[in-house]
Every structure is written in C-alpha cells, then in structure tokens.
Design a protein around this motif. Structure first.
Motif, PDB file in Angstrom:
ATOM      1  N   ASP A   1       0.825  -1.208   0.000  1.00  0.00           N
ATOM      2  CA  ASP A   1       0.000   0.000   0.000  1.00  0.00           C
ATOM      3  C   ASP A   1       0.863   1.263   0.000  1.00  0.00           C
ATOM      4  OD1 ASP A   1      -2.337  -1.394  -0.096  1.00  0.00           O
ATOM      5  OD2 ASP A   1      -2.790  -1.228   2.048  1.00  0.00           O
ATOM      6  N   VAL A   2       1.928   1.239   0.783  1.00  0.00           N
ATOM      7  CA  VAL A   2       2.814   2.404   0.835  1.00  0.00           C
ATOM      8  C   VAL A   2       3.487   2.607  -0.520  1.00  0.00           C
ATOM      9  CG1 VAL A   2       4.962   3.293   1.821  1.00  0.00           C
ATOM     10  CG2 VAL A   2       3.192   2.360   3.317  1.00  0.00           C
ATOM     11  N   GLN A   3       3.930   1.518  -1.141  1.00  0.00           N
ATOM     12  CA  GLN A   3       4.557   1.622  -2.459  1.00  0.00           C
ATOM     13  C   GLN A   3       3.581   2.229  -3.476  1.00  0.00           C
ATOM     14  OE1 GLN A   3       7.640   0.851  -3.433  1.00  0.00           O
ATOM     15  NE2 GLN A   3       8.506  -0.486  -1.863  1.00  0.00           N
ATOM     16  N   ARG A   4       2.325   1.804  -3.397  1.00  0.00           N
ATOM     17  CA  ARG A   4       1.328   2.327  -4.332  1.00  0.00           C
ATOM     18  C   ARG A   4       1.082   3.818  -4.099  1.00  0.00           C
ATOM     19  NH1 ARG A   4      -1.997  -1.316  -3.445  1.00  0.00           N
ATOM     20  NH2 ARG A   4      -3.533  -0.273  -2.102  1.00  0.00           N
ATOM     21  N   ARG A   5       1.013   4.208  -2.848  1.00  0.00           N
ATOM     22  CA  ARG A   5       0.804   5.628  -2.525  1.00  0.00           C
ATOM     23  C   ARG A   5       2.006   6.473  -2.970  1.00  0.00           C
ATOM     24  NH1 ARG A   5      -3.600   3.611  -1.619  1.00  0.00           N
ATOM     25  NH2 ARG A   5      -4.571   3.363   0.435  1.00  0.00           N
ATOM     26  N   LEU A   6       3.206   5.938  -2.793  1.00  0.00           N
ATOM     27  CA  LEU A   6       4.405   6.659  -3.190  1.00  0.00           C
ATOM     28  C   LEU A   6       4.451   6.816  -4.713  1.00  0.00           C
ATOM     29  CD1 LEU A   6       7.110   7.969  -2.423  1.00  0.00           C
ATOM     30  CD2 LEU A   6       8.156   5.680  -2.574  1.00  0.00           C
ATOM     31  N   HIS A   7       4.080   5.785  -5.448  1.00  0.00           N
ATOM     32  CA  HIS A   7       4.044   5.878  -6.914  1.00  0.00           C
ATOM     33  C   HIS A   7       3.045   6.937  -7.368  1.00  0.00           C
ATOM     34  CE1 HIS A   7       6.506   2.242  -7.131  1.00  0.00           C
ATOM     35  NE2 HIS A   7       6.561   2.398  -8.463  1.00  0.00           N
ATOM     36  N   ALA A   8       1.882   6.992  -6.723  1.00  0.00           N
ATOM     37  CA  ALA A   8       0.869   7.985  -7.088  1.00  0.00           C
ATOM     38  C   ALA A   8       1.385   9.400  -6.848  1.00  0.00           C
ATOM     39  CB  ALA A   8      -0.416   7.741  -6.299  1.00  0.00           C
ATOM     40  N   LEU A   9       2.072   9.591  -5.717  1.00  0.00           N
ATOM     41  CA  LEU A   9       2.627  10.906  -5.411  1.00  0.00           C
ATOM     42  C   LEU A   9       3.709  11.281  -6.416  1.00  0.00           C
ATOM     43  CD1 LEU A   9       3.143  13.410  -3.677  1.00  0.00           C
ATOM     44  CD2 LEU A   9       4.592  11.992  -2.189  1.00  0.00           C
TER      45      LEU A   9
END
Length: 510
Positions: free
Chosen positions: A486-494
C-alpha cells in the motif's frame, strides 16, 4: 442602562469568563431580531444556534417617530423566547444590543424598560458610532487585514466605516436603512435616489474607496449576493467572503432596484422575507458603488454580532489565527490524534516548504489539521465526505479559493479521483497550479497516513525528500517493513503527480 449585559440563569453563579464558555448575542434591529450563540474555538466564533425573527420594529418610524405597535408585541415575545433559550443553553455571557429603530424612536426607552423587566436582561442601546465600530470589528474578526470600506445596511440606518489594512478609520451613520427609505420614498425610486445621494454627499472620505474593496454587511445585501450566485451558477453557496467585481455587481443591483415584487418572485435565490426591501437595498448599493468606485465587493457573513462577541474574548485569544483555530477545533472534533497534524506539517516540509510563502505555509498547516476529518466515514464515501465537510464548515476564515484548496487537499488525501463529478465545481474555483498543488499535498498526506497508521511516532522515523528526478522515502533498516504494498502504491501515485520517479531508501546506519 449599562454597557454590558447581566449574566442569566446558571451562569450567574460563575465568576469571570472561561475562554471556552458559550457567548450569546441578541441583536434588536429595525427589521429583525436575531439570537446567535457562539462556541468559541480559540479566536474563532462557531455558531451553534442562529435564529432570526422578522418583527418590523422600525416600520412607520420615519412617519410617526415611534416603534410599530405590532412590531413591539412581536418583539417582546421573541425576546422572551430568546432569553429563555440562552439560559437553557447555559450561555455564559449574553449581550443584548439594540440599534437604529430603538435608538431613534420616541418610545425606545419605554420599550427597553419593558424588555428588561420581562426578560431579566440589560439592553445596550448602541449609538451610531458604536454600531459602526462593532460592525467593522466583526468584519475584521473574519478578515484581519481588511482594507477599504465596510457598509452595514439595516432597516433603519447605514453604517460606513473606513478600514486601513486592519485598522478602523473614519465612520459615519446615515439614515438610509431600507425600512426608513421605504417609508420616506413611498415606492418612488427617484425620490429614494435623491435621499441616498444626499446622504452619501455628507461622506467626503468615500472618494478614498476608489480601487479598493467594499465589504457588504447585512441580510438584504446578502440576499443580493444569493441572486448573483444563482444567476452565474456559482458552485459554492456560502455568502461569507463571496467576491464580485464592481462592474458585475453594478449591473445586478441596477436591475434589482427597479424590479417589481412580481418580477423578483421569478428570480431564483430571492428570500421571500426580503422581497419588499430588496429593491431599496439594491438602490443603496448601486448609488454607493457609483460614488465610491471600489474595485471589488466582498460580502461578509460577519458584522455587528461578531464584533460584540469578539470583544468578550481575552486579548491574547483575539491575536490568534482564526483559520488555524477553526482547523484545530475540527482536528479535535473529527480526527483520531490531534498530535498527528503537527507531525504531518513537519513531514511534508521537505517537499513543499522550500521557498514557501507565509500564506502558503498557513494553508499547508490548516490542511494537515483537516487531513483526518473523514477517517470514521465509510471507505467508499470518505473522499466525498471529507470534501463536503471542509467545503461546508459553517466557519472557515479564508476566501473561497482557499476553502476550495483545502477541500481538494482532503479529498485527495482520502483517495478522491480527479475525474469524479462531485469535485468538478470545486476544481473550477482554482487555477491549474493550485489544483495540482492541492492534489500533490493531498497525496503526500495520504502516503503519510498509510505509512504511519496515524501514529506520529512512526511518521517521525521516516523522511521524504526530493532529489533530482526522484521523490524518495527514507526509512531506518528496522522499519523498512513499513514500505509494504500500500505504501509503495501511494508513493508511486505521489511521484506521478509530481512528475518524478519514486524511490524507497534505507537510511545509513548511525
């Protein structure tokens, strides 16, 4: 009569005023009587009860010199009810103030005595100067650096106050209230225009308004703002800080000032109780804008009552930032851990703090405070609920673009999509740069919330940085496990929103 009200009910047993104690103001106007009960949140005055009754005390005053008999009877019943409500709500300090009609009427003192005996309150009859000053203080409570002219239009009088970057200057009270003009002109627009122009001629410093801002206060003028909103399809139905260019407002008031009641009934957004007085209110604004030539008109939801209530707050509290005070109150009311907001403010600084102006930093701090307002809502509706909650807060001391910015930030913090129809009206209030910044900040806050689970201690062990073409999340070795899917996905979106590449880095061993 004294300049202060007496405490009532249970609050009579208290000494002093607690900063979080409820404040009440009863405003006895020429046309309406209103009770507002405020729950202070620091410097911010949050209304928890706001009731108004149209009594028409000043009807016929210009002709007969006395208060309306029917209006007096209605007012006494209303005031008895309002005093009882304030007592039941445990209002710590209740101010009862009367303005133009009671001040000017031959039987004003008699009416005040009747109110004081029946309701067990002290009524403070304001002079014209006091009324003007308190109206200006109310505007300054919302816009501390206001610069231009405050105009407060009531049923019996028009108060004008010059503002110089947050300081009150010259002021004047004119007998140009809508009820008084209706009585004197008897529906004759030309006669009313003569009366208005004659009154404004006695205000030489109106020329100083040219090119500045006019702050419009009063229910009749707020009704004009609603008409303009309806005609232009404005996406936000909040009057406070609604801004209109003078030329556009002049075209509206010029039209409304010459409309019949039947024609007004066909216009969406016109309050029925204001229907008769609205053309006269529009005419006063038309003549005032023509003479003063301000650059813009800002409609204020703050005025006399807020000026009275603000005077009850300690001097130290009055110096606070009201936007931060309201946002802090929302964080305490809706959030999980109020300490998280300060942690988020520090955590987002490496991405947004470099070269950041003081107003932008203030907005970012408010966004961090508001970031958790929808955590308890259903996941499928959190983004929409967060947006609605911020956009519809009864008090948010910031202009409409600023409110929209904060609404967009919390919308994206809770996973809202750019394409969703619910967000399009809000996005329309901002330019592309601010829309992008709101999304970027919202996604940063979303990443922080996911990474930490809402625990400030975990957030403090992580660091964000912008390095060349990368946005990097740095974690100590023992906490690299936090960088899950989930953190990786949020970081990619940012990273995508910033136009950068994402990276997760292990912090060097100390």
């Amino acid at each position: 009569m004294t300049g202060r009200s007496r405490h009532i009910g249970a609050s009579e047993r208290r000494t002093g005023f607690a900063e979080d104690g409820r404040l009440g103001v009863i405003d006895i106007g020429s046309n309406s009587i209103r009770l507002v009960v405020y729950q202070p949140a620091g410097r911010a005055l949050i209304p928890i009860l706001n009731e108004k009754t149209i009594c028409g005390l000043g009807r016929g005053l210009a002709e007969h010199g006395r208060l309306s008999l029917e209006g007096r009877a209605h007012a006494l019943e209303t005031l008895a009810r309002f005093a009882l409500l304030a007592q039941a709500m445990d209002v710590e300090s209740l101010d009862v103030v009367a303005t133009s009609a009671v001040r000017d009427a031959a039987d004003g003192s008699e009416f005040v005595s009747m109110v004081e005996r029946r309701c067990r309150v002290t009524v403070r009859v304001l002079s014209g100067g006091e009324e003007a000053r308190l109206s200006a203080q109310g505007v300054l409570a919302d816009v501390p650096d206001a610069d231009g002219l405050v105009g407060d239009l009531g049923g019996g009088s028009l108060e004008l106050v010059a503002l110089n970057k947050g300081r009150t200057g010259a002021h004047m009270t004119l007998p140009l209230g809508v009820l008084r003009l209706l009585d004197q002109a008897q529906g004759d627009v030309e006669r009313a225009t003569e009366l208005i122009d004659k009154g404004l001629k006695d205000v030489p410093w109106l020329d100083e308004l040219k090119g500045r801002r006019f702050y419009a206060v009063g229910g009749a003028w707020r009704a004009l703002a609603r008409i303009h909103m309806a005609q232009t399809g404005y996406p936000l139905r909040i009057i406070d800080r609604y801004m209109v260019k003078r030329a556009r407002m002049e075209s509206v008031v010029s039209l409304v000032s010459r409309m019949s009641r039947r024609s007004l009934e066909r216009i969406p957004g016109v309050p029925r109780r204001r229907m008769d007085a609205l053309p006269m209110a529009a005419l006063v604004m038309e003549r005032l804008l023509r003479k003063g030539a301000p650059k813009r008109v800002m409609f204020s939801g703050f005025g006399l009552r807020e000026g009275v209530a603000m005077g009850r707050l300690p001097a130290t509290v009055q110096k606070q930032d009201s936007l931060i005070a309201v946002s802090t109150d929302a964080a305490q009311r809706y959030g999980r851990d109020p300490a998280m907001s300060e942690a988020l403010f520090a955590w987002t600084a490496p991405l947004f703090g470099r070269g950041e102006s003081a107003p932008d930093a203030r907005l970012r701090r408010a966004a961090c405070l508001l970031s958790d307002v929808a955590w308890a809502d259903h996941p499928d509706y959190r983004a929409e609920q967060a947006l609605n909650r911020v956009m519809r807060l009864s008090v948010l001391p910031i202009d409409h673009p600023g409110r929209a910015f904060l609404g967009l930030v919390v919308y994206h913090r809770h996973g809202g999509s750019v394409e969703h129809p619910v967000v399009q009206p809000v996005r329309a209030l901002l330019d592309e740069t601010l829309r992008d910044r709101a999304r970027q900040l919202g996604l940063t806050l979303r990443l922080g919330a996911t990474l930490s689970g809402g625990a400030p201690s975990l957030l403090a062990s992580a660091a964000l940085s912008r390095d060349g073409e990368r946005v990097a999340l740095t974690l100590p070795k023992e906490r690299m496990v936090l960088a899950g899917e989930d953190v990786q996905r949020r970081l990619h979106a940012l990273a995508e929103a910033l136009g950068l590449k994402p990276a997760v880095i292990e912090a060097p061993a100390r």
